[in-house]
Design a protein around this motif. Structure first.
Motif, PDB file in Angstrom:
ATOM      1  N   GLN A 260       0.849  -1.178   0.000  1.00 47.35           N
ATOM      2  CA  GLN A 260       0.000   0.000   0.000  1.00 47.35           C
ATOM      3  C   GLN A 260       0.897   1.244   0.000  1.00 47.35           C
ATOM      4  OE1 GLN A 260      -2.141  -1.908   3.497  1.00 47.35           O
ATOM      5  NE2 GLN A 260      -3.792  -0.655   2.655  1.00 47.35           N
ATOM      6  N   VAL A 261       0.749   2.092  -1.012  1.00 52.00           N
ATOM      7  CA  VAL A 261       1.629   3.244  -1.185  1.00 52.00           C
ATOM      8  C   VAL A 261       0.789   4.504  -1.330  1.00 52.00           C
ATOM      9  CG1 VAL A 261       3.441   4.277  -2.593  1.00 52.00           C
ATOM     10  CG2 VAL A 261       3.363   1.784  -2.303  1.00 52.00           C
ATOM     11  N   ASP A 262       1.021   5.456  -0.433  1.00 50.44           N
ATOM     12  CA  ASP A 262       0.377   6.772  -0.531  1.00 50.44           C
ATOM     13  C   ASP A 262      -1.133   6.673  -0.745  1.00 50.44           C
ATOM     14  OD1 ASP A 262       2.876   7.934  -0.258  1.00 50.44           O
ATOM     15  OD2 ASP A 262       3.217   7.976  -2.424  1.00 50.44           O
ATOM     16  N   GLY A 263      -1.760   5.839   0.006  1.00 50.59           N
ATOM     17  CA  GLY A 263      -3.205   5.712  -0.091  1.00 50.59           C
ATOM     18  C   GLY A 263      -3.688   4.735  -1.144  1.00 50.59           C
ATOM     19  N   ALA A 264      -2.796   4.324  -2.047  1.00 46.28           N
ATOM     20  CA  ALA A 264      -3.180   3.327  -3.059  1.00 46.28           C
ATOM     21  C   ALA A 264      -3.115   1.948  -2.420  1.00 46.28           C
ATOM     22  CB  ALA A 264      -2.238   3.410  -4.248  1.00 46.28           C
ATOM     23  N   GLY A 266      -2.801  -1.072  -3.607  1.00 47.49           N
ATOM     24  CA  GLY A 266      -1.907  -2.100  -4.116  1.00 47.49           C
ATOM     25  C   GLY A 266      -2.524  -3.479  -3.974  1.00 47.49           C
ATOM     26  N   VAL A 267      -1.743  -4.507  -4.278  1.00 50.55           N
ATOM     27  CA  VAL A 267      -2.239  -5.878  -4.145  1.00 50.55           C
ATOM     28  C   VAL A 267      -2.476  -6.204  -2.672  1.00 50.55           C
ATOM     29  CG1 VAL A 267      -1.711  -8.310  -4.555  1.00 50.55           C
ATOM     30  CG2 VAL A 267      -1.067  -6.592  -6.254  1.00 50.55           C
ATOM     31  N   GLU A 268      -1.589  -5.705  -1.818  1.00 47.77           N
ATOM     32  CA  GLU A 268      -1.693  -5.979  -0.395  1.00 47.77           C
ATOM     33  C   GLU A 268      -3.023  -5.505   0.185  1.00 47.77           C
ATOM     34  OE1 GLU A 268       1.136  -5.370   3.511  1.00 47.77           O
ATOM     35  OE2 GLU A 268       0.980  -3.736   2.051  1.00 47.77           O
ATOM     36  N   GLY A 269      -3.451  -4.301  -0.231  1.00 46.14           N
ATOM     37  CA  GLY A 269      -4.711  -3.779   0.274  1.00 46.14           C
ATOM     38  C   GLY A 269      -5.888  -4.656  -0.095  1.00 46.14           C
ATOM     39  N   ASP A 341      -0.284  -5.606 -26.483  1.00 43.89           N
ATOM     40  CA  ASP A 341       0.352  -5.443 -25.175  1.00 43.89           C
ATOM     41  C   ASP A 341       0.090  -6.655 -24.278  1.00 43.89           C
ATOM     42  OD1 ASP A 341       1.715  -3.809 -23.195  1.00 43.89           O
ATOM     43  OD2 ASP A 341      -0.227  -3.565 -22.236  1.00 43.89           O
ATOM     44  N   LEU A 342      -0.591  -7.660 -24.810  1.00 39.28           N
ATOM     45  CA  LEU A 342      -1.060  -8.745 -23.957  1.00 39.28           C
ATOM     46  C   LEU A 342       0.081  -9.534 -23.324  1.00 39.28           C
ATOM     47  CD1 LEU A 342      -0.818 -11.824 -25.371  1.00 39.28           C
ATOM     48  CD2 LEU A 342      -2.586 -10.886 -26.824  1.00 39.28           C
ATOM     49  N   HIS A 343      -0.179 -10.036 -22.122  1.00 33.16           N
ATOM     50  CA  HIS A 343       0.787 -10.870 -21.403  1.00 33.16           C
ATOM     51  C   HIS A 343       0.020 -11.672 -20.357  1.00 33.16           C
ATOM     52  CE1 HIS A 343       0.512  -6.794 -19.813  1.00 33.16           C
ATOM     53  NE2 HIS A 343       0.688  -7.283 -18.612  1.00 33.16           N
ATOM     54  N   THR A 344       0.665 -12.695 -19.847  1.00 30.77           N
ATOM     55  CA  THR A 344       0.039 -13.551 -18.835  1.00 30.77           C
ATOM     56  C   THR A 344       0.825 -13.522 -17.534  1.00 30.77           C
ATOM     57  OG1 THR A 344       1.255 -15.445 -19.726  1.00 30.77           O
ATOM     58  CG2 THR A 344      -0.989 -15.119 -20.522  1.00 30.77           C
ATOM     59  N   HIS A 345       1.753 -12.578 -17.406  1.00 33.02           N
ATOM     60  CA  HIS A 345       2.567 -12.476 -16.193  1.00 33.02           C
ATOM     61  C   HIS A 345       2.536 -11.044 -15.675  1.00 33.02           C
ATOM     62  CE1 HIS A 345       5.218 -11.028 -19.364  1.00 33.02           C
ATOM     63  NE2 HIS A 345       5.934 -10.410 -18.431  1.00 33.02           N
ATOM     64  N   LEU A 346       2.713 -10.901 -14.361  1.00 32.58           N
ATOM     65  CA  LEU A 346       2.795  -9.596 -13.723  1.00 32.58           C
ATOM     66  C   LEU A 346       3.936  -9.608 -12.717  1.00 32.58           C
ATOM     67  CD1 LEU A 346      -0.987  -8.863 -12.967  1.00 32.58           C
ATOM     68  CD2 LEU A 346       0.422  -7.727 -14.692  1.00 32.58           C
ATOM     69  N   PHE A 347       4.858  -8.662 -12.829  1.00 32.05           N
ATOM     70  CA  PHE A 347       5.914  -8.512 -11.835  1.00 32.05           C
ATOM     71  C   PHE A 347       5.381  -7.723 -10.636  1.00 32.05           C
ATOM     72  CE2 PHE A 347       8.507  -9.156 -15.669  1.00 32.05           C
ATOM     73  CZ  PHE A 347       9.408 -10.093 -15.203  1.00 32.05           C
ATOM     74  N   MET A 348       5.902  -8.054  -9.459  1.00 26.74           N
ATOM     75  CA  MET A 348       5.579  -7.316  -8.253  1.00 26.74           C
ATOM     76  C   MET A 348       6.635  -6.240  -8.023  1.00 26.74           C
ATOM     77  SD  MET A 348       2.805  -8.380  -6.776  1.00 26.74           S
ATOM     78  CE  MET A 348       1.733  -9.817  -6.847  1.00 26.74           C
ATOM     79  N   THR A 349       6.200  -5.046  -7.626  1.00 26.46           N
ATOM     80  CA  THR A 349       7.138  -3.965  -7.321  1.00 26.46           C
ATOM     81  C   THR A 349       6.716  -3.274  -6.027  1.00 26.46           C
ATOM     82  OG1 THR A 349       5.949  -2.196  -8.453  1.00 26.46           O
ATOM     83  CG2 THR A 349       7.373  -3.591  -9.800  1.00 26.46           C
ATOM     84  N   ASP A 350       7.620  -2.458  -5.506  1.00 28.60           N
ATOM     85  CA  ASP A 350       7.298  -1.648  -4.333  1.00 28.60           C
ATOM     86  C   ASP A 350       6.654  -0.335  -4.713  1.00 28.60           C
ATOM     87  OD1 ASP A 350       8.455  -3.536  -2.700  1.00 28.60           O
ATOM     88  OD2 ASP A 350      10.431  -2.611  -2.736  1.00 28.60           O
ATOM     89  N   ARG A 351       7.070   0.219  -5.838  1.00 24.28           N
ATOM     90  CA  ARG A 351       6.663   1.549  -6.225  1.00 24.28           C
ATOM     91  C   ARG A 351       5.395   1.543  -7.073  1.00 24.28           C
ATOM     92  NH1 ARG A 351      12.570   4.026  -8.023  1.00 24.28           N
ATOM     93  NH2 ARG A 351      13.637   3.615  -6.037  1.00 24.28           N
TER      94      ARG A 351
END
Length: 355
Positions: A260-264, A266-269, A341-351
């Motif tokens: 959770q970043v600056d009110g967003a 994120g996946v965690e929320g 732009d299609l893809h089947t993967h997502l990277f996790m980031t902090d920002r």
């Protein structure tokens, strides 16, 4: 005067009787004789084409017809029998059919580009002959343009898909654990002091190969070209949106922020609290009868569902090709960009993910 005819009436007697009858009829009431052909009338041009096995109301008929030499010969003969009005109607349909073939080829919807391009060299010559049977205009420049666009579309699609597949995050991440696989991830409970969940896996899903990505993109673009804005778009009996038939289409980079970043949230929320709504996807009917879905937004919510071990996406808003432009404001160019732009993967980031 009554005429009694029988087998014994001679030809000369018959001629005499007919002449006597004509002499008694006033000149102004004599019948006007017209030649009536006993040859059956040709059907309307649409029916004529259907008799040959081609439906001019369906796209692709002109390309199929020119592959059949006997059909081309029959059509050429048929043109000579038509009135000016009917000839013009058929000529217009032929011209439209030929130009549709050029437009369709120029989209580069070929799984085997080299073979498709070579085959269309021969096909375009036949199409030009068919076109010139009803129109004296030279379409050689349009044919050349179709080949140039074909090459550009192939290269543009491949470059975009390759860029998406090869992208990797460069930032050093503090909450991503490269040793944790997504299928082994356990969300756990928020820590009492930090309020954070467990650290995230580096990547969700599996990367497509370039060949897999190209086949998928071509299948979706074919569906788009065939169905966009049409009222008869096929629909599934049961809408089933799963990890197997859904593709991401996302912004500048194939990633989502975990924390959770600056009110967003994120996946965690979304792991802490499931959202009231889900992703928004566009539905594509495929040639084999299956359906595929392209996700336009809701990636963080969907990533949270994946990390919870779900195989199907929940609370999804489904857009369909018949009204996606009118209802959701997505035009053809925007949809094509999303497909490539299609893809089947997502990277996790902090920002936060750049827009």
């Amino acid at each position: 005067m009554a005429l009694a005819l029988n087998q014994e009436t001679t030809r000369e007697e018959l001629r005499t009787l007919v002449q006597a009858w004509r002499d008694k009829v006033p000149a102004r009431s004599k019948p006007v004789l017209r030649l009536v052909s006993t040859r059956p009338a040709f059907p309307a041009w649409q029916d004529f084409l259907k008799d040959l096995g081609y439906d001019a109301t369906q796209h692709g008929w002109a390309g199929d017809l020119v592959r059949d030499a006997s059909a081309v010969k029959a059509l050429d003969k048929y043109l000579d029998t038509l009135s000016d009005e009917t000839w013009e109607q058929l000529a217009e349909a032929v011209c439209e059919g030929v130009k549709w073939e050029l437009e369709h080829f120029a989209l580069g919807l070929a799984e085997n580009p080299s073979s498709e391009r070579f085959e269309f060299v021969l096909q375009s010559a036949r199409l030009q002959e068919l076109y010139n049977a009803v129109n004296a205009d030279d379409i050689s420049l349009e044919i050349e343009d179709a080949f140039n666009r074909f090459d550009r579309e192939l290269e543009t699609r491949r470059q975009k898909l390759q860029a998406r597949i090869s992208w990797k995050p460069n930032d050093k991440l503090t909450r991503v654990d490269p040793n944790v696989r997504a299928r082994d991830y356990k969300p756990g409970r928020p820590h009492w002091l930090s309020g954070r969940l467990n650290d995230a896996p580096m990547m969700l899903g599996r990367k497509l190969t370039l060949e897999e990505a190209e086949r998928t993109a071509i299948a979706l673009e074919k569906s788009l070209f065939q169905h966009l804005g049409k009222s008869d778009v096929p629909r599934p009996r049961v809408t089933d949106i799963t990890t197997q038939n859904t593709y991401f289409a996302q912004g500048q980079e194939p990633r989502v922020q975990f924390g959770q970043v600056d009110g967003a949230p994120g996946v965690e929320g979304y792991l802490k609290k499931a959202p009231d709504d889900g992703a928004r996807v566009l539905e594509f009917p495929l040639e084999d009868g299956r359906f595929a879905y392209l996700m336009f937004d809701g990636h963080h919510r969907s990533a949270a569902q994946l990390m919870r071990g779900l195989k199907k996406f929940r609370k999804v808003t489904v857009m369909r090709l018949d009204d996606v432009e009118k209802t959701f404001g997505l035009n053809r160019e925007e949809i094509v960009d999303a497909i490539r732009d299609l893809h089947t993967h997502l990277f996790m980031t902090d920002r936060p993910v750049p827009k």
